[in-house]
Design an enzyme around this catalytic site. Sequence first.
Site, PDB file in Angstrom:
ATOM      1  N   HIS A   1     123.539   6.910  53.170  1.00 28.31           N
ATOM      2  CA  HIS A   1     123.108   6.014  54.244  1.00 28.31           C
ATOM      3  C   HIS A   1     123.230   4.591  53.721  1.00 28.31           C
ATOM      4  CE1 HIS A   1     120.127   8.870  56.360  1.00 28.31           C
ATOM      5  NE2 HIS A   1     120.636   9.568  55.372  1.00 28.31           N
TER       6      HIS A   1
ATOM      7  N   TYR B   1     123.942  14.312  58.419  1.00 19.44           N
ATOM      8  CA  TYR B   1     124.537  13.191  59.153  1.00 19.44           C
ATOM      9  C   TYR B   1     126.050  13.202  59.025  1.00 19.44           C
ATOM     10  CZ  TYR B   1     123.999  11.101  54.427  1.00 19.44           C
ATOM     11  OH  TYR B   1     124.016  10.845  53.076  1.00 19.44           O
TER      12      TYR B   1
HETATM   13  C1  FAD Z   1     121.230  13.833  46.052  1.00 20.70           C
HETATM   14  C2  FAD Z   1     121.217  12.325  46.134  1.00 20.70           C
HETATM   15  C3  FAD Z   1     121.361  11.681  47.373  1.00 20.70           C
HETATM   16  C4  FAD Z   1     121.300  10.269  47.477  1.00 20.70           C
HETATM   17  N1  FAD Z   1     121.429   9.664  48.691  1.00 20.70           N
HETATM   18  C5  FAD Z   1     121.320   8.302  48.799  1.00 20.70           C
HETATM   19  C6  FAD Z   1     121.443   7.610  50.058  1.00 20.70           C
HETATM   20  O1  FAD Z   1     121.683   8.239  51.115  1.00 20.70           O
HETATM   21  N2  FAD Z   1     121.308   6.247  50.093  1.00 20.70           N
HETATM   22  C7  FAD Z   1     121.065   5.526  48.947  1.00 20.70           C
HETATM   23  O2  FAD Z   1     120.946   4.277  49.021  1.00 20.70           O
HETATM   24  N3  FAD Z   1     120.941   6.139  47.736  1.00 20.70           N
HETATM   25  C8  FAD Z   1     121.068   7.496  47.635  1.00 20.70           C
HETATM   26  N4  FAD Z   1     120.963   8.110  46.428  1.00 20.70           N
HETATM   27  C9  FAD Z   1     120.649   7.286  45.245  1.00 20.70           C
HETATM   28  C10 FAD Z   1     121.859   6.599  44.707  1.00 20.70           C
HETATM   29  O3  FAD Z   1     122.898   7.504  44.450  1.00 20.70           O
HETATM   30  C11 FAD Z   1     121.516   5.843  43.422  1.00 20.70           C
HETATM   31  O4  FAD Z   1     120.314   5.144  43.566  1.00 20.70           O
HETATM   32  C12 FAD Z   1     122.649   4.864  43.099  1.00 20.70           C
HETATM   33  O5  FAD Z   1     123.826   5.575  42.789  1.00 20.70           O
HETATM   34  C13 FAD Z   1     122.278   3.950  41.945  1.00 20.70           C
HETATM   35  O6  FAD Z   1     123.353   3.079  41.683  1.00 20.70           O
HETATM   36  P1  FAD Z   1     123.565   2.496  40.217  1.00 20.70           P
HETATM   37  O7  FAD Z   1     124.791   1.664  40.285  1.00 20.70           O
HETATM   38  O8  FAD Z   1     122.305   1.905  39.736  1.00 20.70           O
HETATM   39  O9  FAD Z   1     123.827   3.777  39.307  1.00 20.70           O
HETATM   40  P2  FAD Z   1     125.020   4.809  39.375  1.00 20.70           P
HETATM   41  O10 FAD Z   1     125.581   4.904  40.735  1.00 20.70           O
HETATM   42  O11 FAD Z   1     124.504   6.044  38.703  1.00 20.70           O
HETATM   43  O12 FAD Z   1     126.161   4.153  38.465  1.00 20.70           O
HETATM   44  C14 FAD Z   1     126.038   4.019  37.077  1.00 20.70           C
HETATM   45  C15 FAD Z   1     127.439   3.864  36.512  1.00 20.70           C
HETATM   46  O13 FAD Z   1     127.346   3.529  35.138  1.00 20.70           O
HETATM   47  C16 FAD Z   1     128.286   4.271  34.409  1.00 20.70           C
HETATM   48  N5  FAD Z   1     127.791   4.364  33.023  1.00 20.70           N
HETATM   49  C17 FAD Z   1     126.690   5.037  32.582  1.00 20.70           C
HETATM   50  N6  FAD Z   1     126.525   4.870  31.262  1.00 20.70           N
HETATM   51  C18 FAD Z   1     127.544   4.060  30.844  1.00 20.70           C
HETATM   52  C19 FAD Z   1     127.911   3.529  29.573  1.00 20.70           C
HETATM   53  N7  FAD Z   1     127.208   3.786  28.440  1.00 20.70           N
HETATM   54  N8  FAD Z   1     129.012   2.729  29.494  1.00 20.70           N
HETATM   55  C20 FAD Z   1     129.747   2.441  30.623  1.00 20.70           C
HETATM   56  N9  FAD Z   1     129.438   2.934  31.855  1.00 20.70           N
HETATM   57  C21 FAD Z   1     128.338   3.723  31.965  1.00 20.70           C
HETATM   58  C22 FAD Z   1     128.355   5.608  35.150  1.00 20.70           C
HETATM   59  O14 FAD Z   1     129.539   6.329  34.861  1.00 20.70           O
HETATM   60  C23 FAD Z   1     128.263   5.144  36.603  1.00 20.70           C
HETATM   61  O15 FAD Z   1     129.531   4.876  37.151  1.00 20.70           O
HETATM   62  C24 FAD Z   1     121.077   9.501  46.304  1.00 20.70           C
HETATM   63  C25 FAD Z   1     120.969  10.150  45.048  1.00 20.70           C
HETATM   64  C26 FAD Z   1     121.050  11.536  44.955  1.00 20.70           C
HETATM   65  C27 FAD Z   1     120.929  12.209  43.598  1.00 20.70           C
END
Ligand code: FAD
Length: 382
Positions: free
Chosen positions: A47, A212
Amino acid sequence: MTESKKIAIIGAGLGGAAAGRLLQRAGFDVDVYEQAPEFSRIGAGIHVGPNIVKIFREMGLEQELEELGCDPDAWTSRDGSTGEIIAQANVRGYGATYITVHRGDMHALQVSSLDQSKLHYGKKLESAVQHNDRVELKFNDGTTATVDIVIGADGINSKIRELLLGEEAPLYSGWVGHRALIKGDKLKKLQAEYDLDDCVKWWHEDRHMMAYYTTKKRDEYYYVTGVPHPPLDTQGRSFLESSHEAMYEAFEGFHPCIQAMIEASENITIWPLNNRNPLPVWSEGRFVLLGDACHPMKPHMAQGAGMAIEDAAMLTRCLLQTGLDDYTTAFKLYELNRKDRATKVQAVSNANTFLKQPEDPSWVYAYDALTTPIVQLAGEVA
Ligand SMILES: Cc1cc2nc3c(=O)[nH]c(=O)nc-3n(C[C@H](O)[C@H](O)[C@H](O)COP(=O)(O)OP(=O)(O)OC[C@H]3O[C@@H](n4cnc5c(N)ncnc54)[C@H](O)[C@@H]3O)c2cc1C
């Protein structure tokens, strides 16, 4: 503006890619380092609330996102057994469209918007050492980089969080999420049998299923569950394969539409839902955290990525206000202006109460991280 100083973002996930785009558009010199060799379109939806679509507008990606996803009028909550509507929140009128979309499609859009010469795949951060005037980064392929500040957008198992606060495994919430897509003839059959809601959460006392559309054409439907479950050994992976049998067991007695969705779904996966308690600090020295590295949560409000992207917008504003030379003030301002909201969303999401009953969701959707006044350190507002 042009900055000679360098920013490194660790992680090109949903939050890191947003930060990269916003900071690059603002004129900062930003490199994004991602551990994965490439990204693939894994079966999951997301979403994107109006609070986030406003930031896609700032990124110059709003129209393209709207072309990709579905635009529901409402978030509908139904009783999981009877199908009766127990709450329905209008998601229109908050200054941008509410979009549900395939996560891979949205992420690909974000990643393609980055300066490709500054996006580095296959770079897993191994160490980051702060000096008085710089940070030295070392990656698993033996390469290094020297930068001025580092944004840890590296997810729930963040290396940068570990450098700030020490090694600590995330907490298993006691819940899992199953995820699956429904397409093609199976979706057509389901649509012929049921008047599918564009965006619905089917509730039961201790579990739910959210469903959805993930495309504008409404030719792909998606569900994600929340179900209590003993700890899973995923052997270091984020998810495992699940099965129709496991789903029938978990949703026994639920409404026939749910049974039909399970039957129609393909490649069901099961994800342990992990989180962390709110962190005592969001930055230290030249390191600052963003998104799941900082405030991971159970996904039941569909705002986890939303908070990461709002973080990216506010951090960009704070760095623009102070300039990179005064990153210390920028990081303090950023935490001051983000912590309460992110912690509240984290708590409500973990409690899984959002829209279980009729409520006004405007505190989530009307918020605009780009225009909300920045509270200054002395308490005044700019
Ligand atoms: C089942 C499920 C459903 C969800 N549905 C929703 C939704 O509908 N709406 C919503 O807003 N959120 C949703 N979320 C939450 C959402 O997916 C996360 O909050 C979001 O992905 C966080 O983004 P981020 O960039 O902080 O981390 P991430 O998306 O986890 O990205 C982190 C990145 O860092 C990289 N990385 C990690 N360690 C290293 C390293 N040492 N060196 C280099 N790169 C590294 C990884 O490979 C990754 O690409 C959902 C989560 C789950 C589990």
